[in-house]
Scaffold this motif. Sequence first.
Motif, PDB file in Angstrom:
ATOM      1  N   THR A   1      40.332  39.580  36.394  1.00 34.73           N
ATOM      2  CA  THR A   1      40.996  40.864  36.203  1.00 34.73           C
ATOM      3  C   THR A   1      40.024  41.981  36.520  1.00 34.73           C
ATOM      4  OG1 THR A   1      42.356  39.937  34.467  1.00 34.73           O
ATOM      5  CG2 THR A   1      42.217  42.324  34.583  1.00 34.73           C
ATOM      6  N   GLY A   2      40.519  42.978  37.255  1.00 37.18           N
ATOM      7  CA  GLY A   2      39.666  44.100  37.623  1.00 37.18           C
ATOM      8  C   GLY A   2      39.380  44.977  36.427  1.00 37.18           C
ATOM      9  N   ALA A   3      38.492  45.940  36.672  1.00 33.24           N
ATOM     10  CA  ALA A   3      38.073  46.836  35.601  1.00 33.24           C
ATOM     11  C   ALA A   3      39.224  47.652  35.061  1.00 33.24           C
ATOM     12  CB  ALA A   3      36.948  47.756  36.102  1.00 33.24           C
ATOM     13  N   ASN A   4      40.228  47.890  35.918  1.00 35.60           N
ATOM     14  CA  ASN A   4      41.360  48.677  35.453  1.00 35.60           C
ATOM     15  C   ASN A   4      42.436  47.815  34.809  1.00 35.60           C
ATOM     16  OD1 ASN A   4      42.375  47.377  37.652  1.00 35.60           O
ATOM     17  ND2 ASN A   4      42.956  49.212  38.795  1.00 35.60           N
TER      18      ASN A   4
ATOM     19  N   GLY B   1      42.403  42.421  39.594  1.00 39.20           N
ATOM     20  CA  GLY B   1      41.272  42.129  40.470  1.00 39.20           C
ATOM     21  C   GLY B   1      41.638  41.263  41.636  1.00 39.20           C
ATOM     22  N   ALA B   2      40.974  40.103  41.747  1.00 41.25           N
ATOM     23  CA  ALA B   2      41.148  39.238  42.894  1.00 41.25           C
ATOM     24  C   ALA B   2      42.538  38.628  42.968  1.00 41.25           C
ATOM     25  CB  ALA B   2      40.096  38.129  42.852  1.00 41.25           C
ATOM     26  N   ASP B   3      43.293  38.624  41.853  1.00 42.25           N
ATOM     27  CA  ASP B   3      44.620  38.029  41.862  1.00 42.25           C
ATOM     28  C   ASP B   3      45.668  38.969  42.455  1.00 42.25           C
ATOM     29  OD1 ASP B   3      43.823  36.659  38.673  1.00 42.25           O
ATOM     30  OD2 ASP B   3      43.656  35.701  40.629  1.00 42.25           O
ATOM     31  N   PHE B   4      45.346  40.234  42.536  1.00 38.64           N
ATOM     32  CA  PHE B   4      46.231  41.201  43.154  1.00 38.64           C
ATOM     33  C   PHE B   4      45.750  41.484  44.570  1.00 38.64           C
ATOM     34  CE2 PHE B   4      47.195  42.069  38.766  1.00 38.64           C
ATOM     35  CZ  PHE B   4      48.495  42.557  38.759  1.00 38.64           C
TER      36      PHE B   4
ATOM     37  N   ASP C   1      43.122  49.231  50.548  1.00 40.06           N
ATOM     38  CA  ASP C   1      42.382  50.500  50.492  1.00 40.06           C
ATOM     39  C   ASP C   1      42.109  50.896  49.042  1.00 40.06           C
ATOM     40  OD1 ASP C   1      42.660  50.451  53.213  1.00 40.06           O
ATOM     41  OD2 ASP C   1      44.258  51.945  53.290  1.00 40.06           O
ATOM     42  N   ASP C   2      41.699  49.909  48.248  1.00 43.73           N
ATOM     43  CA  ASP C   2      41.360  50.114  46.840  1.00 43.73           C
ATOM     44  C   ASP C   2      42.568  50.420  45.951  1.00 43.73           C
ATOM     45  OD1 ASP C   2      38.638  49.714  47.340  1.00 43.73           O
ATOM     46  OD2 ASP C   2      38.352  51.816  47.874  1.00 43.73           O
ATOM     47  N   GLU C   3      43.772  50.315  46.505  1.00 39.05           N
ATOM     48  CA  GLU C   3      44.990  50.518  45.710  1.00 39.05           C
ATOM     49  C   GLU C   3      45.579  49.151  45.364  1.00 39.05           C
ATOM     50  OE1 GLU C   3      48.055  52.601  43.726  1.00 39.05           O
ATOM     51  OE2 GLU C   3      46.195  53.355  44.611  1.00 39.05           O
ATOM     52  N   PRO C   4      45.682  48.786  44.067  1.00 37.99           N
ATOM     53  CA  PRO C   4      46.246  47.483  43.720  1.00 37.99           C
ATOM     54  C   PRO C   4      47.750  47.449  43.961  1.00 37.99           C
ATOM     55  CG  PRO C   4      45.809  48.758  41.742  1.00 37.99           C
ATOM     56  CD  PRO C   4      45.244  49.546  42.880  1.00 37.99           C
ATOM     57  N   THR C   5      48.226  46.315  44.424  1.00 38.49           N
ATOM     58  CA  THR C   5      49.663  46.101  44.598  1.00 38.49           C
ATOM     59  C   THR C   5      50.132  45.119  43.534  1.00 38.49           C
ATOM     60  OG1 THR C   5      49.583  44.154  46.027  1.00 38.49           O
ATOM     61  CG2 THR C   5      49.217  46.303  47.073  1.00 38.49           C
ATOM     62  N   PRO C   6      51.425  44.966  43.330  1.00 42.28           N
ATOM     63  CA  PRO C   6      51.911  44.052  42.275  1.00 42.28           C
ATOM     64  C   PRO C   6      52.025  42.603  42.715  1.00 42.28           C
ATOM     65  CG  PRO C   6      53.722  45.366  43.136  1.00 42.28           C
ATOM     66  CD  PRO C   6      52.506  45.816  43.861  1.00 42.28           C
TER      67      PRO C   6
END
Length: 782
Positions: A171-174, A178-181, A185-190
């Motif tokens: 899971t990313g810091a937010n 993280g790597a599962d999403f 361009d640094d924008e996470p998708t669902p």
Amino acid sequence: MSSQPPWSDVFGHAEPYPEQAEGIDAAIEAADEGGFLALEGACGTGKTMLALTAGIDRVRDPDSPFERVFVLTSVKQQLRQFEEDLQTINENLPEDHRRVSGITLVGKADVCPYARENRGGIDVGNVYERCEGLRDRTRSLVGDGGSTTAESLAASARSQQIGLADSGGSTGANGTGGADFLTVDDEPTPYRPDTEEHEGVEYCPFYAGFLADLPEDGEPAEAVPFDATDRGHVDAAELVRLAAGAGSCPHSVMGALVPELEVVIGNYYHAFDPTTTGSFTGALLDESTFVVCDEAHMLEPRVRDLVSDGVADRSLRDAIDELTRVVQPVRFDEEGQYTDEADVVRGELADSDVAIEDVERVREFYEALRGELDRRVTEHLDRELPDWRADPDRLDDAELPLRDPDSPGVDAITEWADANGYGDRVWARAPAVGAVVERILRELEGEDAQRAAPGVGRTLNAWYREDHETFFRAIDLERTWDETEPPDDWRRVYNARFALFNCLPSRAIGERLGEFGGGVLMSATLEPMDVFREVTGLDHLAESGRPVLERTHGLAFPPENRESLAVDVPKYTHDNRGAPGEETETRLAHLDATLEVARRPGNVLVGMPNYAEAEWMAGELDDRLEKPVLIDESSGDHVTESLKDDFFAGDGKVLVTSLRGTLTEGVDYRGDRLRAAVVCGVPIINTARPRTRAVVAAYDERFGDGFETALTVPAVRKARQAVGRVIRGADERGVRVLLDARYARDSWNGVREYLPEHERAEFQPVSPDMLGVALDRFERAE
């Protein structure tokens, strides 16, 4: 105090130039009558802001029928200029005005989340085929009326990702996975960093998300997951961030937004390429669109390429294979070798008006056509270079005309087909056969593949249907290398192509322009205006009742800030100058005059008729000058941009390029980036090529003087574009030099008459020995 015109609220600066104000008024006047403004405005005089202001004013006038502005340009630099000017307009709107909405059209490779991140087995090389296949499969999953819906597919993809995170995925810091999403361009998708599957069928969750948002009976724009009408201009990066971040397909969202926004910025192919307009921008082609054609002097050659076509040997081969795969199951079934595929083929054929005999006849025709191609290419090579098999490296690109280029007539392939029994029906049935074959193979094989049969069928139908005066038919041979072909086969060395070349695209241009409600066609180099109107179909529109207004604006900047000279040196023609390296009188005269300018302070741009001549000139200057000399060679955008950066950086340099390259048009040499520009010769293209001769013949038939209309006028525009790079603002100073007696004299083959009146007055003829005197005088006045 005089009242401000209504359009002043959307003009992005405090005050317009007088010529800008006149041009805006003229554009509005023409559009209100359903017509067009043909505008020549010198470089740096604000044409971009002029056109945007006129168009936006019409769009925002409640009494006007216009709903959007559609900007078309062939130069990336100018595309960015429209984006910047639209931003300037939005930054300076009165407080009670909403921002002008806009978008720039880009390709799938620019916005596909997977392609941008090279995930899901998708990259810039296969994105178009993969995208079409994924979309088809996604639609097929939700199109049978069963329990599978777009909503359930998108929800399943989201839950798959969440399930991974719950089972221990990083899971990313937010906290968004993280790597599962998939992050773009640094924008996470669902969604996960890959495509998804449902019951063994691969689909695109982003496209499913878009389909899920589509209202049942509403407009596609209602599926857009963000409000784009008050964001100002949306570029590709923001589009991807907003759409992919919400789980929707950015390219589909862009297509849904196209008819809804006030300004759409694109390329010529967005309006003139049949494939693009048929599938993407067709909604813009109506009377509610105010069109802006920028760099309109390039409209004719660029559209000529778009409305020309061809069939490659490999496409014919692939089409034959596709037709064979459709015929075989039926014929095997008739022989007692039953397969389920036979029922699929029969079912699709039954739903069309194509019989299996049509497919077989078209396949037979393609095989014979490919055999005739092989015969003609082999015969040509054996005649021109009998030992070509022993040394294929000596082979160059070639063009084999299929009729006399100088005299319109029926081509040899059409005559061959008629003589061999391939008449009207097989040519006419080819498109329908190609379309049904594509449907059958998609159902049978379900793979991501661009089928050849539909395109081959459409083009060969056009080959037979189009006239022989406007269209020129030839075999193009392009050097390549394919080791899978036998060593003694020309296919090892060449890509061959049946080329259907549109010599005279004025009809296609005029018809397409006529679909719009009105607009502006503009460039720094449209003159002579009568020629421009003829070759772009504007005269035809005027005859049909659509008014065409003309405006020509020279440089409004202080004339004392520029020195403009037409130097009476020998004509820089192929016959006069000799080969590079020969010390002819013509070469020495042009070299001496160029040195006289290049030795002066600041950056100097030198334009030559072609890249070979540019290489020669650069070498000679490098041997004689103390300042650095840069050479532009035919290359990609990245190399060209790097060369520009080198030219602009540091002290003065000389940049030598071809007048047919990309550095003499559309590039902004503002400020002190360019002190002088020199043009050597009149860059008329080589007339030895058959298709060039065919263009001249077609223009002779239509306009009376083909060489002037098709070759001389465009060449002078190229020269004018180059020298127009020098002065871009009221405070800039510079030198503009045309080297060639044809610019200086009113001779039988002179081109001085093709300069607009204001330029003829400025470009005073001087002898070579007076060039230095004139430059010294200009420098002393500084």
